[in-house]
Write a protein that holds these residues in place. Structure first.
Motif, PDB file in Angstrom:
ATOM      1  N   ILE A 418       0.852  -1.194   0.000  1.00 47.79           N
ATOM      2  CA  ILE A 418       0.000   0.000   0.000  1.00 47.79           C
ATOM      3  C   ILE A 418       0.887   1.244   0.000  1.00 47.79           C
ATOM      4  O   ILE A 418       1.847   1.333   0.771  1.00 47.79           O
ATOM      5  N   ARG A 419       0.568   2.187  -0.850  1.00 51.48           N
ATOM      6  CA  ARG A 419       1.298   3.461  -0.883  1.00 51.48           C
ATOM      7  C   ARG A 419       0.322   4.607  -0.592  1.00 51.48           C
ATOM      8  O   ARG A 419      -0.830   4.569  -1.030  1.00 51.48           O
ATOM      9  N   ASN A 420       0.787   5.601   0.165  1.00 52.52           N
ATOM     10  CA  ASN A 420      -0.078   6.725   0.521  1.00 52.52           C
ATOM     11  C   ASN A 420      -0.174   7.715  -0.642  1.00 52.52           C
ATOM     12  O   ASN A 420       0.357   7.472  -1.730  1.00 52.52           O
ATOM     13  N   LYS A 421      -0.837   8.823  -0.404  1.00 49.44           N
ATOM     14  CA  LYS A 421      -1.076   9.796  -1.483  1.00 49.44           C
ATOM     15  C   LYS A 421       0.213  10.406  -2.020  1.00 49.44           C
ATOM     16  O   LYS A 421       0.250  10.955  -3.135  1.00 49.44           O
ATOM     17  N   HIS A 422       1.287  10.305  -1.230  1.00 47.69           N
ATOM     18  CA  HIS A 422       2.581  10.829  -1.672  1.00 47.69           C
ATOM     19  C   HIS A 422       3.407   9.762  -2.403  1.00 47.69           C
ATOM     20  O   HIS A 422       4.508  10.048  -2.880  1.00 47.69           O
ATOM     21  N   GLY A 423       2.864   8.554  -2.449  1.00 45.20           N
ATOM     22  CA  GLY A 423       3.561   7.487  -3.163  1.00 45.20           C
ATOM     23  C   GLY A 423       4.503   6.655  -2.313  1.00 45.20           C
ATOM     24  O   GLY A 423       5.207   5.779  -2.824  1.00 45.20           O
ATOM     25  N   TRP A 424       4.534   6.905  -0.975  1.00 51.89           N
ATOM     26  CA  TRP A 424       5.447   6.172  -0.097  1.00 51.89           C
ATOM     27  C   TRP A 424       4.729   5.026   0.616  1.00 51.89           C
ATOM     28  O   TRP A 424       3.522   5.083   0.867  1.00 51.89           O
ATOM     29  N   CYS A 425       5.463   3.989   0.909  1.00 51.65           N
ATOM     30  CA  CYS A 425       4.911   2.871   1.687  1.00 51.65           C
ATOM     31  C   CYS A 425       4.751   3.286   3.145  1.00 51.65           C
ATOM     32  O   CYS A 425       5.416   4.220   3.617  1.00 51.65           O
ATOM     33  N   GLU A 426       3.882   2.575   3.854  1.00 51.50           N
ATOM     34  CA  GLU A 426       3.627   2.912   5.252  1.00 51.50           C
ATOM     35  C   GLU A 426       3.918   1.712   6.152  1.00 51.50           C
ATOM     36  O   GLU A 426       3.574   0.576   5.811  1.00 51.50           O
ATOM     37  N   LYS A 427       4.529   1.997   7.291  1.00 45.84           N
ATOM     38  CA  LYS A 427       4.868   0.935   8.244  1.00 45.84           C
ATOM     39  C   LYS A 427       3.638   0.540   9.059  1.00 45.84           C
ATOM     40  O   LYS A 427       2.775   1.375   9.325  1.00 45.84           O
ATOM     41  N   VAL A 428       3.558  -0.724   9.419  1.00 48.60           N
ATOM     42  CA  VAL A 428       2.455  -1.178  10.273  1.00 48.60           C
ATOM     43  C   VAL A 428       2.802  -0.895  11.732  1.00 48.60           C
ATOM     44  O   VAL A 428       3.963  -0.681  12.079  1.00 48.60           O
ATOM     45  N   LYS A 429       1.798  -0.910  12.567  1.00 51.85           N
ATOM     46  CA  LYS A 429       2.011  -0.753  14.008  1.00 51.85           C
ATOM     47  C   LYS A 429       2.418  -2.091  14.610  1.00 51.85           C
ATOM     48  O   LYS A 429       2.196  -3.152  14.017  1.00 51.85           O
ATOM     49  N   LYS A 430       2.996  -2.045  15.784  1.00 53.22           N
ATOM     50  CA  LYS A 430       3.344  -3.284  16.477  1.00 53.22           C
ATOM     51  C   LYS A 430       2.069  -4.081  16.741  1.00 53.22           C
ATOM     52  O   LYS A 430       1.041  -3.526  17.114  1.00 53.22           O
ATOM     53  N   GLY A 431       2.162  -5.378  16.512  1.00 55.34           N
ATOM     54  CA  GLY A 431       1.001  -6.244  16.687  1.00 55.34           C
ATOM     55  C   GLY A 431       0.213  -6.462  15.416  1.00 55.34           C
ATOM     56  O   GLY A 431      -0.651  -7.321  15.360  1.00 55.34           O
ATOM     57  N   GLU A 432       0.517  -5.674  14.359  1.00 50.05           N
ATOM     58  CA  GLU A 432      -0.157  -5.821  13.075  1.00 50.05           C
ATOM     59  C   GLU A 432       0.744  -6.573  12.100  1.00 50.05           C
ATOM     60  O   GLU A 432       1.970  -6.429  12.137  1.00 50.05           O
ATOM     61  N   ALA A 433       0.122  -7.353  11.223  1.00 55.22           N
ATOM     62  CA  ALA A 433       0.881  -8.089  10.214  1.00 55.22           C
ATOM     63  C   ALA A 433       1.291  -7.151   9.086  1.00 55.22           C
ATOM     64  O   ALA A 433       0.492  -6.345   8.613  1.00 55.22           O
ATOM     65  N   GLY A 434       2.541  -7.258   8.681  1.00 54.39           N
ATOM     66  CA  GLY A 434       3.038  -6.441   7.584  1.00 54.39           C
ATOM     67  C   GLY A 434       4.035  -7.203   6.732  1.00 54.39           C
ATOM     68  O   GLY A 434       4.601  -8.214   7.169  1.00 54.39           O
ATOM     69  N   LEU A 435       4.234  -6.731   5.521  1.00 52.93           N
ATOM     70  CA  LEU A 435       5.183  -7.355   4.603  1.00 52.93           C
ATOM     71  C   LEU A 435       6.598  -7.022   5.046  1.00 52.93           C
ATOM     72  O   LEU A 435       6.954  -5.856   5.218  1.00 52.93           O
ATOM     73  N   LEU A 436       7.418  -8.063   5.224  1.00 59.95           N
ATOM     74  CA  LEU A 436       8.805  -7.865   5.634  1.00 59.95           C
ATOM     75  C   LEU A 436       9.642  -7.456   4.424  1.00 59.95           C
ATOM     76  O   LEU A 436       9.699  -8.164   3.422  1.00 59.95           O
ATOM     77  N   ILE A 437      10.277  -6.300   4.535  1.00 66.80           N
ATOM     78  CA  ILE A 437      11.203  -5.838   3.497  1.00 66.80           C
ATOM     79  C   ILE A 437      12.538  -5.516   4.152  1.00 66.80           C
ATOM     80  O   ILE A 437      12.597  -5.083   5.296  1.00 66.80           O
TER      81      ILE A 437
END
Length: 631
Positions: A418-437
């Motif tokens: 997911i990218r925000n309106k500026h085109g950057w990816c966003e980090k998930v909060k602790k406890g949330e599942a996110g893609l590891l990069i």
């Protein structure tokens, strides 16, 4: 008369000592409460730094020290120490060094191999796999480890993708050679581990090895100019499609080889390897780890749950390797007397489930489970150095300085970050599942895949948080808790979207295997015409002499899972297809779908109107496709 206290007066401490003691105790308790993993983190971090400094010292001295260099040194230092034990036969460090010299001499005399040429190796677990690997490495060749479980089309794809000059085939895999030989590229020369051949144009190796010299080949053939130069191709396991040849550098081998040492293994340990040598867990962590330690390895032709503990006792094994479902296979064996009578102290690997972890330790004794995370081609690794059940590792501020990574938000519908309106990816909060990069830089490079630039480019994410940055996309979803422990959540390919919600396959399978009649569950998503996303389907294996209880199955999934996560279809199989590294094979199951006309296994459908799983007939199948059946 003088008293005892008069004869031996006790010294009176200064007035500040009690206060200092209380302060130290208070700091200790505060540290335990606020920073409970401080000392464990510090010890682990110091190990990482020690290994990094050692490699940096080599660099500053202008030396490039590879795992092969370390092995040759050990062959000189401890020539009579067992390096390999295979089917009772002992192969010392000197034995392996000399036989690999012979193989290097054969190819030096009979083939015009140049430094950097690729040689493909199709062999099972046996000492000659290692002899051929080391012999070719001494000639400066890149060795491609072929998965002997893949057949025909997939195997031909693997061979062509790494473009080898030579294909070396083990004696027990000549049947596989027969399948591919007619369609093999004409410029690939084939050698077999035999004394004679019935195949026209195929060369034999064993007879020539016996006649060859044991003298080392010229050092300039194997000397490496850079730790970042390619030395191996190791194929991905193929859970989601055709295997890809991951480029493995000297640097990656050295990092993998340090794993056993980092978990506390020593030169006195005896490591038991039952995993296939074509996989990085066995070759880099296992064989490479033995070399890093100067230890002994017990090599098994093939994993056997029934013989596992007998082998451990016979050879005084102290460290075992596991991957995927191996620990569960051991737990599923009938209970035997003396199961805890062994010397195993460490189990190193990845992919063990929480319930299996607990059962394994309770049943087989005080074995430290050393779970880690790392992809064959990846540039990031986590190690669970604290033993926290279920975690693949732990991070902190200092670890992220050395190995920068992030967990970012992922769109399962579009199958992209997911990218925000500026085109950057966003980090998930602790406890949330996110893609590891993981950040790609000079210290943590990504070497990509051989034969296909597109595959390499697809694994990279550009412009993630700022202009010009570059990250490796692991394809894995992870969760970081508030104590900074990391947990594997799922593969993005294994996570599907149904009714607007994300379904994690591991979560569903964990619920299903809680049933006492279920041996194994493999969950995946299948497409249904005119429906967005994918519907859940579970392929299940029943326990021996158990029968399928559809009523219990329905009650289990609706009780423990959200409605969107309940598998819409069930498929009862007699045998679960696995990859060579004990991972469940989903690709073919997804492709076959849920059509009762083409699938001979029993199929069932979750009929919400009847609140039950019912037999999936051809008529019902047509109703689902036509939209007449409400899903």
């Amino acid at each position: 008369m003088r008293g005892w206290d008069d004869l031996y007066p006790l010294p009176v401490p200064p007035s500040w000592v009690p206060g200092a003691a209380v302060g130290i105790l208070s700091l200790h308790f505060i540290q335990k409460i606020i920073f409970p993993y401080f000392w464990a983190d510090l010890r682990y971090l110091l190990k990482v730094m020690t290994y990094g400094l050692r490699m940096e010292m080599y660099r500053l001295q202008g030396r490039v020290v590879t795992i092969l260099d370390k092995f040759v040194k050990l062959a000189e230092k401890q020539p009579h120490k067992p390096f390999l034990i295979y089917e009772g036969a002992v192969h010392t460090y000197r034995d392996v060094d000399r036989r690999s010299n012979r193989i290097a001499q054969v190819f030096l005399q009979h083939e015009a191999l140049k430094k950097g040429d690729t040689v493909a190796l199709l062999m099972g677990n046996e000492p000659d796999f290692i002899h051929v690997w080391f012999g070719l490495a001494k000639l400066g060749c890149v060795v491609a480890f072929l998965n002997f479980n893949v057949r025909f089309r997939s195997l031909l794809h693997c061979v062509s993708s790494c473009e080898p000059k030579i294909l070396v085939v083990g004696a027990d895999l000549l049947g596989t050679l027969v399948e591919i030989l007619p369609k093999l590229q004409k410029d690939v020369r084939v050698w077999i581990m035999a004394k004679d051949s019935t195949f026209p144009g195929v060369h034999t190796l064993l007879d020539k090895i016996e006649a060859a010299s044991e003298d080392p080949v010229p050092v300039n053939r194997c000397s490496a100019n850079s730790l970042k130069s390619a030395v191996l191709y190791i194929f991905t396991s193929g859970t989601t499609g055709l295997p890809k040849a991951a480029v493995i550098s000297h640097l990656q081998i050295l990092k993998g080889a340090a794993g056993l040492w980092a978990f506390g293994a020593t030169s006195e340990d005896i490591i038991y390897i039952t995993l296939p040598l074509y996989h990085s867990a066995a070759s880099l962590l296992g064989i490479g780890g033995c070399i890093e330690l100067g230890a002994t390895c017990v090599l098994k032709k093939k994993f056997s749950a029934s013989q596992f503990w007998n082998d451990c006792r016979r050879y005084n094994v102290t460290v075992i390797q596991y991957i995927g479902e191996l620990c569960r296979y051991l737990c599923n064996q009938p209970v035997k007397e003396g199961e805890r009578n062994h010397k195993v102290r460490l189990a190193v690997g990845n992919g063990v489930r929480n319930d299996v972890w607990r059962e394994f330790v309770d049943r087989f004794g005080a074995i430290k489970i050393c779970e880690f995370y790392g992809a064959t081609e990846g540039n990031i690794c986590f190690m669970n150095h604290t033993g926290k059940i279920g975690s693949v590792g732990r991070t902190n501020f200092f670890y992220k300085l050395f190995f920068p990574f992030d967990l970012i938000k992922y769109d399962f519908q579009k199958d992209e970050p997911i990218r925000n309106k500026h085109g950057w990816c966003e980090k998930v909060k602790k406890g949330e599942a996110g893609l590891l990069i993981s950040k790609v830089n000079v210290k943590n490079p990504f070497f990509g895949y051989a034969g296909n630039k597109r595959h390499t480019e697809k694994k990279l994410l550009c412009e993630v948080f700022k202009k010009g940055d570059l990250y490796f996309n692991t394809g894995d979803l992870m969760v970081q808790d508030h104590d900074n422990f990391l947990y594997f959540w799922d593969r993005i390919g294994d996570t599907f979207r149904w009714k607007g919600e994300n379904v994690a396959t591991t979560e569903v399978s964990d619920v299903i295997v809680m049933l006492d009649f279920i041996q194994e569950a493999n969950v995946y998503g299948v497409s249904i015409p005119d429906h967005e996303g994918k519907a859940g389907m579970a392929s299940i294996i029943l326990k021996h002499n158990a029968s399928l209880d559809l009523e219990q199955m329905y009650k289990q999934v609706v009780t423990h899972l959200p409605s969107y996560a309940c598998p819409l279809f069930l498929r009862v199989q007699e045998k679960m297809e696995m990859t060579g590294t004990f991972k469940q094979q989903k690709f073919q199951l997804v492709d076959e779908g849920f059509n009762p006309s083409t699938i001979t296994d029993p199929l069932y459908f979750l009929d919400n109107s009847k609140k039950a799983y019912i037999l999936l007939t051809k008529e019902l199948y047509e109703m689902i496709l036509s939209g007449k059946m409400k899903l």
